[in-house]
Write a protein that holds these residues in place. Structure first.
Motif, mmCIF file in Angstrom:
data_model
loop_
_atom_site.group_PDB
_atom_site.id
_atom_site.type_symbol
_atom_site.label_atom_id
_atom_site.label_comp_id
_atom_site.label_asym_id
_atom_site.label_seq_id
_atom_site.Cartn_x
_atom_site.Cartn_y
_atom_site.Cartn_z
ATOM 1 N N ALA A 97 25.002 34.987 14.226
ATOM 2 C CA ALA A 97 24.844 33.427 15.199
ATOM 3 C C ALA A 97 26.079 32.554 15.128
ATOM 4 N N PRO A 98 25.958 32.096 16.282
ATOM 5 C CA PRO A 98 26.876 30.910 16.439
ATOM 6 C C PRO A 98 26.674 29.811 15.500
ATOM 7 N N GLY A 99 27.853 29.360 15.057
ATOM 8 C CA GLY A 99 27.989 28.512 13.358
ATOM 9 C C GLY A 99 28.430 28.598 12.635
ATOM 10 N N GLN A 100 27.939 30.180 12.686
ATOM 11 C CA GLN A 100 28.753 31.388 11.259
ATOM 12 C C GLN A 100 29.577 32.033 11.049
ATOM 13 N N VAL A 101 29.578 33.449 9.962
ATOM 14 C CA VAL A 101 30.863 33.469 9.959
ATOM 15 C C VAL A 101 30.875 34.520 11.705
ATOM 16 N N GLY A 102 31.739 35.528 11.731
ATOM 17 C CA GLY A 102 32.353 36.254 12.645
ATOM 18 C C GLY A 102 33.115 37.138 13.107
ATOM 19 N N THR A 103 33.697 38.157 13.493
ATOM 20 C CA THR A 103 34.536 38.376 13.665
ATOM 21 C C THR A 103 35.685 38.525 13.379
ATOM 22 N N ARG A 104 35.878 36.724 14.338
ATOM 23 C CA ARG A 104 37.544 35.608 13.736
ATOM 24 C C ARG A 104 37.237 35.283 11.894
ATOM 25 N N THR A 105 36.465 35.979 11.509
ATOM 26 C CA THR A 105 36.696 35.291 10.162
ATOM 27 C C THR A 105 36.992 36.248 8.833
ATOM 28 N N ARG A 106 38.228 35.535 8.217
ATOM 29 C CA ARG A 106 39.163 36.338 7.288
ATOM 30 C C ARG A 106 38.608 36.212 6.140
ATOM 31 N N PHE A 107 38.465 37.360 4.842
ATOM 32 C CA PHE A 107 37.841 36.469 3.490
ATOM 33 C C PHE A 107 39.029 37.122 2.907
ATOM 34 N N THR A 108 39.461 36.778 2.059
ATOM 35 C CA THR A 108 40.825 36.696 1.434
ATOM 36 C C THR A 108 39.554 37.240 -0.553
ATOM 37 N N TYR A 109 40.033 38.935 -1.281
ATOM 38 C CA TYR A 109 39.194 38.375 -2.018
ATOM 39 C C TYR A 109 39.912 38.538 -3.378
ATOM 40 N N HIS A 110 39.165 38.116 -4.902
ATOM 41 C CA HIS A 110 39.865 38.315 -5.275
ATOM 42 C C HIS A 110 39.196 38.731 -7.082
ATOM 43 N N GLU A 111 39.447 39.378 -7.910
ATOM 44 C CA GLU A 111 38.544 39.991 -8.778
ATOM 45 C C GLU A 111 39.453 39.898 -10.153
ATOM 46 N N ARG A 112 38.651 40.276 -11.222
ATOM 47 C CA ARG A 112 39.229 39.671 -12.249
ATOM 48 C C ARG A 112 37.252 39.435 -13.595
ATOM 49 N N ASP A 113 37.510 40.531 -14.006
ATOM 50 C CA ASP A 113 36.923 41.023 -15.036
ATOM 51 C C ASP A 113 35.213 40.838 -14.964
ATOM 52 N N GLY A 114 34.319 41.068 -13.936
ATOM 53 C CA GLY A 114 33.817 41.667 -13.360
ATOM 54 C C GLY A 114 32.930 40.138 -12.583
ATOM 55 N N ARG A 115 34.270 39.334 -12.559
ATOM 56 C CA ARG A 115 34.442 37.845 -11.688
ATOM 57 C C ARG A 115 34.826 37.864 -10.416
ATOM 58 N N ILE A 116 34.155 37.667 -9.319
ATOM 59 C CA ILE A 116 35.039 38.068 -8.182
ATOM 60 C C ILE A 116 35.053 36.388 -7.319
ATOM 61 N N TRP A 117 35.928 35.902 -6.710
ATOM 62 C CA TRP A 117 35.686 34.990 -5.381
ATOM 63 C C TRP A 117 36.400 35.469 -4.194
ATOM 64 N N ALA A 118 36.300 34.632 -3.461
ATOM 65 C CA ALA A 118 37.468 34.449 -2.616
ATOM 66 C C ALA A 118 37.251 33.391 -1.653
ATOM 67 N N GLU A 119 38.430 33.070 -0.694
ATOM 68 C CA GLU A 119 38.211 31.361 0.073
ATOM 69 C C GLU A 119 38.166 32.664 1.929
ATOM 70 N N TYR A 120 37.350 32.033 2.781
ATOM 71 C CA TYR A 120 37.792 31.991 3.890
ATOM 72 C C TYR A 120 37.471 31.586 5.038
ATOM 73 N N ALA A 121 38.341 32.026 5.912
ATOM 74 C CA ALA A 121 37.875 31.150 7.645
ATOM 75 C C ALA A 121 38.012 31.743 8.779
ATOM 76 N N GLY A 122 37.974 30.665 9.831
ATOM 77 C CA GLY A 122 38.849 32.003 10.865
ATOM 78 C C GLY A 122 36.621 31.766 11.851
ATOM 79 N N GLY A 123 36.890 31.592 13.342
ATOM 80 C CA GLY A 123 35.811 31.663 13.742
ATOM 81 C C GLY A 123 35.399 30.003 13.926
ATOM 82 N N ASP A 124 34.311 29.926 13.743
ATOM 83 C CA ASP A 124 33.250 28.537 13.480
ATOM 84 C C ASP A 124 33.613 27.632 12.233
#
Length: 113
Positions: A17-44
């Motif tokens: 929906a408008p104002g949310q993530v979309g095809t221009r959004t990029r998520f960069t994931y990280h993972e270590r010892d069962g923990r995950i985190w990511a930064e994301y940006a793009g679109g709205d």
């Protein structure tokens, strides 16, 4: 279990929906010892972060984001990690906003190199 998410970049396969993530959004994931985190940006989304855990092929995380209009929002997501036939990773997501009304499903896939 699907391969590690550490260092991979994923993007939604369809716009939400408008104002949310979309095809221009990029998520960069990280993972270590069962923990995950990511930064994301793009679109709205100007900037977003997610943090959570991975148990086998299930991710459970919270996310928060800042949009171009200056508003912030947050929510909870559970994703299933699968390997695609071409070797890329896919996440099938079920999410729910906690800061506003709304919930849904989405799919993000690793970008082709």
């Amino acid at each position: 279990m699907a391969r590690s998410l550490d260092g991979i970049v994923l993007s939604p396969v369809a716009d939400q929906a408008p104002g949310q993530v979309g095809t221009r959004t990029r998520f960069t994931y990280h993972e270590r010892d069962g923990r995950i985190w990511a930064e994301y940006a793009g679109g709205d989304v100007v900037r977003g972060h997610l943090v959570g855990t991975r148990d086998a092929d299930t991710l459970d995380f919270r996310y928060v984001q800042l949009k171009h209009d200056g508003t912030t929002s947050s929510g909870h997501c559970v994703s299933t990690v699968t390997d695609l036939p071409d070797g890329r990773v896919r996440l099938d997501e079920t999410w729910e906003w906690e800061s506003q009304e709304g919930s849904g499903t989405s799919v993000v896939e690793e970008l082709e190199e």
